[in-house]
Motif scaffolding. Structure first.
Motif, PDB file in Angstrom:
ATOM      1  N   TRP A  12       0.877  -1.157  -0.119  1.00 24.29           N
ATOM      2  CA  TRP A  12       0.020   0.121   0.144  1.00 24.29           C
ATOM      3  C   TRP A  12       0.945   1.079  -0.020  1.00 24.29           C
ATOM      4  N   GLY A  13       0.756   2.108  -1.076  1.00 28.46           N
ATOM      5  CA  GLY A  13       1.874   3.215  -1.128  1.00 28.46           C
ATOM      6  C   GLY A  13       1.176   4.442  -1.863  1.00 28.46           C
ATOM      7  N   ALA A  14       2.047   5.107  -1.874  1.00 31.71           N
ATOM      8  CA  ALA A  14       1.980   6.455  -2.876  1.00 31.71           C
ATOM      9  C   ALA A  14       3.187   6.743  -3.702  1.00 31.71           C
ATOM     10  N   SER A  15       2.953   7.423  -4.705  1.00 33.36           N
ATOM     11  CA  SER A  15       4.061   7.878  -5.432  1.00 33.36           C
ATOM     12  C   SER A  15       4.403   9.357  -5.822  1.00 33.36           C
ATOM     13  N   THR A  16       5.697   9.361  -6.117  1.00 38.11           N
ATOM     14  CA  THR A  16       5.988  10.962  -6.402  1.00 38.11           C
ATOM     15  C   THR A  16       6.893  10.802  -7.669  1.00 38.11           C
ATOM     16  N   GLY A  90      -0.973   4.823   7.126  1.00 35.46           N
ATOM     17  CA  GLY A  90      -1.008   3.727   7.060  1.00 35.46           C
ATOM     18  C   GLY A  90      -0.231   3.052   5.882  1.00 35.46           C
ATOM     19  N   LEU A  91       0.415   3.720   5.198  1.00 32.23           N
ATOM     20  CA  LEU A  91       1.103   3.282   3.795  1.00 32.23           C
ATOM     21  C   LEU A  91       2.569   2.548   4.237  1.00 32.23           C
ATOM     22  N   ASN A  92       2.839   1.306   3.303  1.00 29.45           N
ATOM     23  CA  ASN A  92       4.167   0.623   3.871  1.00 29.45           C
ATOM     24  C   ASN A  92       5.246   0.980   2.596  1.00 29.45           C
ATOM     25  N   THR A  93       4.606   1.641   1.630  1.00 30.39           N
ATOM     26  CA  THR A  93       5.624   1.527   0.352  1.00 30.39           C
ATOM     27  C   THR A  93       5.563   3.149  -0.030  1.00 30.39           C
ATOM     28  N   PHE A  94       6.816   3.567  -0.743  1.00 31.46           N
ATOM     29  CA  PHE A  94       6.804   4.812  -1.175  1.00 31.46           C
ATOM     30  C   PHE A  94       7.740   4.752  -2.561  1.00 31.46           C
ATOM     31  N   ARG A  95       6.938   5.051  -3.646  1.00 34.15           N
ATOM     32  CA  ARG A  95       7.550   5.281  -4.905  1.00 34.15           C
ATOM     33  C   ARG A  95       8.184   6.792  -5.122  1.00 34.15           C
ATOM     34  N   PHE A  96       9.532   6.970  -5.367  1.00 36.86           N
ATOM     35  CA  PHE A  96      10.190   8.343  -5.611  1.00 36.86           C
ATOM     36  C   PHE A  96      11.281   8.119  -6.701  1.00 36.86           C
ATOM     37  N   GLY A  97      11.660   9.226  -7.087  1.00 37.40           N
ATOM     38  CA  GLY A  97      12.787   9.096  -8.161  1.00 37.40           C
ATOM     39  C   GLY A  97      13.974   9.705  -7.936  1.00 37.40           C
ATOM     40  N   ILE A  98      15.098   9.166  -8.749  1.00 39.27           N
ATOM     41  CA  ILE A  98      16.485   9.977  -8.578  1.00 39.27           C
ATOM     42  C   ILE A  98      16.435  10.866  -9.679  1.00 39.27           C
ATOM     43  N   GLU A  99      16.868  12.217  -9.445  1.00 38.01           N
ATOM     44  CA  GLU A  99      16.933  12.962 -10.504  1.00 38.01           C
ATOM     45  C   GLU A  99      18.454  12.921 -11.098  1.00 38.01           C
ATOM     46  N   TRP A 100      18.384  12.486 -12.514  1.00 41.13           N
ATOM     47  CA  TRP A 100      19.568  12.211 -13.051  1.00 41.13           C
ATOM     48  C   TRP A 100      20.627  13.469 -13.104  1.00 41.13           C
ATOM     49  N   SER A 101      19.906  14.606 -13.169  1.00 36.35           N
ATOM     50  CA  SER A 101      20.601  15.687 -13.619  1.00 36.35           C
ATOM     51  C   SER A 101      21.220  16.403 -12.091  1.00 36.35           C
ATOM     52  N   ARG A 102      20.709  15.767 -11.195  1.00 37.51           N
ATOM     53  CA  ARG A 102      21.550  15.953  -9.852  1.00 37.51           C
ATOM     54  C   ARG A 102      22.591  15.236  -9.693  1.00 37.51           C
ATOM     55  N   VAL A 103      22.690  14.114 -10.158  1.00 36.89           N
ATOM     56  CA  VAL A 103      23.899  13.336  -9.494  1.00 36.89           C
ATOM     57  C   VAL A 103      24.721  13.298 -10.636  1.00 36.89           C
ATOM     58  N   GLU A 104      24.386  13.424 -12.029  1.00 39.10           N
ATOM     59  CA  GLU A 104      25.444  13.815 -13.018  1.00 39.10           C
ATOM     60  C   GLU A 104      24.995  15.024 -13.773  1.00 39.10           C
ATOM     61  N   LEU A 364      -1.780  -9.655  -8.144  1.00 39.35           N
ATOM     62  CA  LEU A 364      -1.650  -8.227  -7.779  1.00 39.35           C
ATOM     63  C   LEU A 364      -0.978  -8.100  -6.863  1.00 39.35           C
ATOM     64  N   ARG A 365       0.225  -7.301  -6.466  1.00 41.89           N
ATOM     65  CA  ARG A 365       0.875  -7.295  -5.594  1.00 41.89           C
ATOM     66  C   ARG A 365       0.944  -5.779  -4.775  1.00 41.89           C
ATOM     67  N   GLY A 366       0.273  -4.915  -5.353  1.00 40.52           N
ATOM     68  CA  GLY A 366       0.385  -3.603  -4.584  1.00 40.52           C
ATOM     69  C   GLY A 366      -0.367  -2.306  -5.457  1.00 40.52           C
ATOM     70  N   TYR A 367      -0.834  -1.499  -4.792  1.00 35.76           N
ATOM     71  CA  TYR A 367      -1.601  -0.374  -5.093  1.00 35.76           C
ATOM     72  C   TYR A 367      -0.869   1.214  -4.669  1.00 35.76           C
ATOM     73  N   LEU A 368      -0.155   1.721  -5.473  1.00 31.42           N
ATOM     74  CA  LEU A 368       0.408   2.954  -5.181  1.00 31.42           C
ATOM     75  C   LEU A 368      -0.205   4.167  -5.515  1.00 31.42           C
ATOM     76  N   HIS A 369      -0.882   5.048  -4.875  1.00 29.69           N
ATOM     77  CA  HIS A 369      -1.772   6.434  -5.288  1.00 29.69           C
ATOM     78  C   HIS A 369      -0.804   7.213  -5.683  1.00 29.69           C
ATOM     79  N   TRP A 370      -1.232   8.002  -6.761  1.00 27.40           N
ATOM     80  CA  TRP A 370      -0.797   9.263  -7.252  1.00 27.40           C
ATOM     81  C   TRP A 370      -1.460  10.562  -6.825  1.00 27.40           C
ATOM     82  N   SER A 371      -1.107  11.319  -6.098  1.00 34.60           N
ATOM     83  CA  SER A 371       0.395  11.307  -5.559  1.00 34.60           C
ATOM     84  C   SER A 371       0.345  11.508  -4.139  1.00 34.60           C
TER      85      SER A 371
END
Length: 416
Positions: A12-16, A90-104, A364-371
């Motif tokens: 159960w999660g949310a995304s960004t 009560g969420l157990n999962t979080f989707r996030f991003g790596i910003e390529w322009s930050r790290v390189e 079905l393994r999971g549901y991540l709400h946007w956002s």
């Protein structure tokens, strides 16, 4: 709601995405928005004037500042506060991003402070008992890469592969779930096919080249990450649409099959041996006439002007499951709803569909709400509000919306 239980290990999660919430990013999108903010504001009446609430949104939609991401919602600095909200919901999962322009930020030069930040970020999630789901590419990229014409050129894929290898080396042991790419079909269509987003290259041949190269680079990224981290569960976040015929005409049904193949299945068919699950983003149900035109019902619409049919996720997931027999995680699903009058309805209808899918044997393994948070919605700017958590960008105050509180209670009922 009846309480059909979900599996104990259900995600159960949310995304960004990094660019949409972090703030302080500099890359191809920040450069483009600064050059186009005035034009986006000027064209707002033409784009949004048909909305029922146009008079209410007019001031923001016609303000160039609406189209500048700038400091975002300062998630880069406030992530600990935002993770506490995840736990509160009560969420157990979080989707996030790596910003390529930050790290390189410059070709071949790695920013160790930025990489350290993401180490600490993931460690904080782990410490709080939240499963991290990492996205490597969510449409934004360093300027030096776009100056080489980005994914349009096959010779440029090596740069993304180098980035993947570096992130695999640095972060691979710290995450299980990895999404290499977000919605490659949407990026190819809007940045090239329709020429709406940067680089606004409205060229059919370039569109096909970008889409094909994004298919190749996913397979290469999968192999690179798996070689170093064989325990990883890797996929993409695929944008799939529930296409339906608007009539019983055989030509309408045939057209839907063609649309399904071109938008939903062409890419997945070619990477199906290079995914451990299917990451699926659902927002749309579209109805097609025998002439190939869309004829959707007259409502309801969300704040983006999108027709809303939350139960459309059920036939879409059934078709996906029957075609591939690969586990599915819903990596995005939600709506723009600033007044928070329809979000609870959307989630309730969606949960009913998920229970039905589980009963029908879909893995079905999971549901991540946007956002998780209100975020910067690309060329639509700050006006659309997708967040379970509202953000006041003047004070950066976070407030859990009533629909999100209701969602948290449903999760308790469905998992206890």
């Amino acid at each position: 709601m009846t309480s059909d239980k979900f599996p104990n290990d259900f995600l159960w999660g949310a995304s960004t995405s990094s660019y949409q919430v972090e703030g302080g990013n500099h890359g191809q999108w920040s450069t483009w928005e600064e050059a186009h903010a005035k034009a986006l504001a000027k064209n707002a009446p033409q784009k949004y004037g048909w909305f029922a609430d146009w008079e209410a949104i007019k001031a923001q939609a016609t303000d160039p500042a609406n189209y500048i991401c700038g400091k975002g919602v300062d998630h880069y600095n406030r992530y600990a506060e935002d993770f506490a909200l995840i736990k509160k919901l009560g969420l157990n999962t979080f989707r996030f991003g790596i910003e390529w322009s930050r790290v390189e930020p410059r070709e071949g030069e790695w920013d160790q402070a930025a990489i350290k930040h993401y180490h600490e970020y993931i460690a904080r999630l782990r410490k709080m008992g939240i499963e991290p789901m990492l996205t490597l590419w969510h449409w934004t990229m360093p300027e030096w890469f776009t100056n080489k014409r980005g994914f349009e050129k096959r010779r440029n894929l090596k740069y993304f592969e180098r980035y993947v290898a570096k992130m695999s080396e640095e972060l691979g042991a710290e995450v299980t779930y990895v999404l290499t790419l977000n919605e490659p079909n949407v990026y190819a269509a809007l940045s090239y096919g329709q020429g709406i987003w940067p680089p606004q290259d409205k060229n059919p041949l370039h569109t096909l080249a970008v889409y094909y190269n994004l298919m190749l680079v996913h397979k290469r990224a999968y192999r690179i990450w798996k070689q170093r981290n064989p325990q990883a569960q890797i996929s993409i976040a695929a944008h799939l649409v529930n296409s339906q015929p608007a009539s019983k005409a055989p030509t309408a049904k045939l057209l839907v099959k063609l649309v399904d193949y071109a938008w939903n299945w062409w890419y997945l068919d070619r990477i199906k041996r290079h995914v451990d699950f299917i990451g699926l983003n659902y927002y749309f149900t579209d109805y097609y006439t025998a002439l190939g035109t869309k004829r959707n019902p007259k409502g309801p619409y969300n704040d983006m002007g999108w027709y809303m049919e939350p139960r459309g996720i059920e036939p879409l997931l059934l078709k996906t499951w029957r075609r591939y027999k690969i586990p599915i995680i819903i990596t995005e699903n939600g709506l723009a709803d600033a007044a928070d009058t329809r979000r609870q309805w959307w989630i309730e209808e969606t949960l009913a569909s998920l229970r039905s899918l589980l009963r029908q044997g879909v893995d079905l393994r999971g549901y991540l709400h946007w956002s998780l948070l209100d975020n910067f919605e690309w060329s639509d700017g700050w006006r659309p509000r997708f967040g379970l958590v509202a953000v006041d960008r003047t004070t950066m105050q976070r407030t859990i919306r009533p629909s999100a509180g209701w969602f948290a209670e449903q999760i308790k009922q469905l998992t206890k």
